[in-house]
Design a protein around this motif. Structure first.
Motif, mmCIF file in Angstrom:
data_model
loop_
_atom_site.group_PDB
_atom_site.id
_atom_site.type_symbol
_atom_site.label_atom_id
_atom_site.label_comp_id
_atom_site.label_asym_id
_atom_site.label_seq_id
_atom_site.Cartn_x
_atom_site.Cartn_y
_atom_site.Cartn_z
ATOM 1 N N CYS A 35 0.819 -1.202 0.000
ATOM 2 C CA CYS A 35 0.000 0.000 0.000
ATOM 3 C C CYS A 35 0.858 1.259 0.000
ATOM 4 N N LEU A 36 1.872 1.306 0.844
ATOM 5 C CA LEU A 36 2.747 2.487 0.912
ATOM 6 C C LEU A 36 3.490 2.687 -0.396
ATOM 7 N N CYS A 37 3.895 1.603 -1.034
ATOM 8 C CA CYS A 37 4.589 1.715 -2.316
ATOM 9 C C CYS A 37 3.693 2.359 -3.366
ATOM 10 N N VAL A 38 2.426 1.961 -3.405
ATOM 11 C CA VAL A 38 1.484 2.543 -4.365
ATOM 12 C C VAL A 38 1.249 4.025 -4.062
ATOM 13 N N VAL A 39 1.130 4.377 -2.780
ATOM 14 C CA VAL A 39 0.932 5.780 -2.405
ATOM 15 C C VAL A 39 2.108 6.620 -2.878
ATOM 16 N N TRP A 40 3.341 6.149 -2.642
ATOM 17 C CA TRP A 40 4.523 6.912 -3.049
ATOM 18 C C TRP A 40 4.621 7.016 -4.572
ATOM 19 N N TRP A 41 4.204 5.977 -5.261
ATOM 20 C CA TRP A 41 4.224 6.015 -6.720
ATOM 21 C C TRP A 41 3.279 7.075 -7.254
ATOM 22 N N HIS A 42 2.089 7.125 -6.715
ATOM 23 C CA HIS A 42 1.132 8.126 -7.174
ATOM 24 C C HIS A 42 1.517 9.533 -6.721
ATOM 25 N N ALA A 43 2.217 9.636 -5.602
ATOM 26 C CA ALA A 43 2.762 10.941 -5.218
ATOM 27 C C ALA A 43 3.780 11.412 -6.251
ATOM 28 N N LEU A 44 4.592 10.482 -6.735
ATOM 29 C CA LEU A 44 5.564 10.826 -7.775
ATOM 30 C C LEU A 44 4.860 11.225 -9.071
ATOM 31 N N LEU A 45 3.827 10.476 -9.452
ATOM 32 C CA LEU A 45 3.107 10.799 -10.685
ATOM 33 C C LEU A 45 2.385 12.140 -10.591
ATOM 34 N N THR A 46 1.996 12.530 -9.386
ATOM 35 C CA THR A 46 1.313 13.808 -9.218
ATOM 36 C C THR A 46 2.204 14.972 -9.622
ATOM 37 N N VAL A 47 3.507 14.834 -9.398
ATOM 38 C CA VAL A 47 4.449 15.933 -9.619
ATOM 39 C C VAL A 47 5.186 15.809 -10.945
ATOM 40 N N VAL A 48 5.642 14.601 -11.269
ATOM 41 C CA VAL A 48 6.481 14.417 -12.457
ATOM 42 C C VAL A 48 5.632 14.545 -13.717
ATOM 43 N N PRO A 49 6.050 15.281 -14.708
ATOM 44 C CA PRO A 49 5.277 15.423 -15.945
ATOM 45 C C PRO A 49 5.240 14.129 -16.739
ATOM 46 N N SER A 50 4.382 14.108 -17.754
ATOM 47 C CA SER A 50 4.230 12.892 -18.567
ATOM 48 C C SER A 50 5.483 12.588 -19.375
ATOM 49 N N ASP A 51 6.339 13.577 -19.606
ATOM 50 C CA ASP A 51 7.598 13.378 -20.320
ATOM 51 C C ASP A 51 8.752 13.688 -19.374
ATOM 52 N N PRO A 52 9.104 12.740 -18.484
ATOM 53 C CA PRO A 52 10.101 13.030 -17.451
ATOM 54 C C PRO A 52 11.497 13.189 -18.027
ATOM 55 N N THR A 53 12.329 13.883 -17.284
ATOM 56 C CA THR A 53 13.730 14.043 -17.655
ATOM 57 C C THR A 53 14.481 12.750 -17.350
ATOM 58 N N ALA A 54 15.743 12.698 -17.777
ATOM 59 C CA ALA A 54 16.560 11.503 -17.537
ATOM 60 C C ALA A 54 16.727 11.249 -16.040
ATOM 61 N N ALA A 55 16.917 12.316 -15.261
ATOM 62 C CA ALA A 55 17.059 12.154 -13.811
ATOM 63 C C ALA A 55 15.764 11.648 -13.185
ATOM 64 N N GLN A 56 14.641 12.157 -13.661
ATOM 65 C CA GLN A 56 13.360 11.731 -13.110
ATOM 66 C C GLN A 56 13.057 10.285 -13.437
ATOM 67 N N ARG A 57 13.542 9.817 -14.591
ATOM 68 C CA ARG A 57 13.304 8.416 -14.952
ATOM 69 C C ARG A 57 13.961 7.454 -13.970
ATOM 70 N N LEU A 58 15.027 7.903 -13.309
ATOM 71 C CA LEU A 58 15.677 7.052 -12.314
ATOM 72 C C LEU A 58 14.730 6.734 -11.159
ATOM 73 N N LEU A 59 13.765 7.619 -10.915
ATOM 74 C CA LEU A 59 12.736 7.356 -9.912
ATOM 75 C C LEU A 59 11.526 6.669 -10.519
ATOM 76 N N VAL A 60 11.148 7.114 -11.717
ATOM 77 C CA VAL A 60 9.894 6.648 -12.318
ATOM 78 C C VAL A 60 9.936 5.162 -12.618
ATOM 79 N N LEU A 61 10.991 4.692 -13.271
ATOM 80 C CA LEU A 61 11.016 3.304 -13.727
ATOM 81 C C LEU A 61 11.019 2.292 -12.574
#
Length: 371
Positions: A35-61
């Protein structure tokens, strides 16, 4: 002569009524982490744009893969525990599942509609919330009727897409009990999953059919066992993993699975046997192992008990935190991600507790009282 798993050949797993297996308190810890993992993932999606930068992809993937695996954990864990405690009685089973699942879900949909109507959430803000827009009453009806997995619509609050899928999977349980022989189960599970892959290529989770059937079947088979060795666990899981991967290969070769869907399918097909193996191992082979005891610590148990309510409301809560607190501060991406994750997690726990006390716990008691 008894078979290698302690079952007499030719007998149905539930032909003889057996005592209910002892509880598994460490499963609440698994729910909490998922549950906490899903919450943190959606917190990340709330902020990160649909076309993330290379640095942001290190978190997104990596976090995206972990969140997807966490959703699968809920499906496998639910199927296994339902099979583990299965008793004949279709009407009782369906009524109990409905009382357990639907009232908190409907309450969350109602809260979402109210928030969209009076707090401006009907307007796009550039966050992941926008995937559930535009607001229409047809979309509200689809959410309330739990048919978004059939219509292909994104629910108003995007994380709610899993609830109709899970609810419809519950209807497979009686069929799984009838198809108790492994080869029959594998055939039907493979055909059902393949039908979703070929006929509904946009379905977000085609492997969930196979994963739930395998988990429920394993839970029913567990009722026949008092103990097992890792070899027995592997013998139960190997055919499930092999057939599940084969179905994915067929779907990919047929061209009905897109690149992202194939990636999700392969991730699900790889993770499901691992999760199911952990459940069987902890249930039968090493119920007192140290890693399992760590999952029973009080904070994890608290979150795990309320994980369903937290999961239901966290998408709405994250968007409110984003719009009311974080976006007005005009923070850069990295501080914004951290702020939404921390404040959103705390607010989601509080809102989940409120929903749990007001709706989920009473409906769970009503479910347990069904005879």
């Amino acid at each position: 002569m008894a078979s290698t798993d302690g079952r007499t050949p030719g007998t149905h797993p539930l032909a003889t009524r057996r005592p209910i297996p002892p509880p598994l308190p460490w499963t609440d810890g698994i729910r909490a982490l998922a549950c906490l993992c899903v919450v943190w993932w959606h917190a990340l999606l709330t902020v990160v744009p649909s076309d993330p930068t290379a640095a942001q992809r290190l978190l997104v993937l990596p976090l995206g893969g972990a969140a997807r695996a966490s959703v699968l954990v809920f499906i496998v864990l639910s199927g296994y525990l339902l099979g583990r405690h299965w008793r004949p009685g279709l009407r009782r089973y369906l009524v109990r599942r409905s009382w357990r699942l639907l009232p908190p879900y409907w309450a969350t949909v109602a809260l979402t509609v109210v928030a969209m109507a009076f707090l401006g959430l009907r307007n796009a803000s550039g966050s992941h919330w926008d995937s559930g827009l535009p607001f229409t009453w047809e979309r509200v009806a689809a959410d309330l009727l739990l048919i978004t997995d059939f219509t292909g619509e994104v629910p108003l609050s995007h994380q709610l897409w899993t609830i109709p899928v899970e609810f419809h999977l519950y209807f497979l349980a009686p069929l799984i009990v009838l198809l108790w022989r492994p080869r029959w189960l594998l055939a039907v599970a493979a055909l059902g999953t393949l039908a979703v892959v070929l006929l509904a290529p946009q379905h977000p989770a085609p492997f969930f059919v196979f994963a739930f059937m395998a988990a429920f079947f394993s839970g029913v088979r567990r009722q026949q066992l008092t103990s097992a060795t890792p070899v027995v666990v592997l013998r139960l899981l190997a055919p499930l993993a092999a057939v599940g991967l084969a179905v994915g290969v067929v779907g990919f070769a047929a061209g009905t699975l897109g690149e992202s869907q194939a990636r999700y399918y392969l991730l699900d097909a790889a993770v499901a046997p691992l999760v199911l193996g952990l459940l069987l191992w902890g249930d039968l082979c090493a119920p007192h192992a140290a890693p399992l005891r760590w999952l029973t610590v009080r904070p994890l148990a608290w979150v795990g008990t309320r994980s369903y309510s937290i999961y239901l409301v966290h998408g709405l809560v994250l968007e409110l935190v984003w719009r009311a607190l974080v976006r007005p501060l005009d923070l850069t991406d990295s501080p914004a991600i951290g702020t939404v994750a921390v404040l959103g997690t705390v607010a989601s726990l509080a809102a989940g507790l409120a929903l749990y006390l007001a709706v989920e716990r009473p409906s769970a008691r009503r479910s347990a009282a069904v005879r």
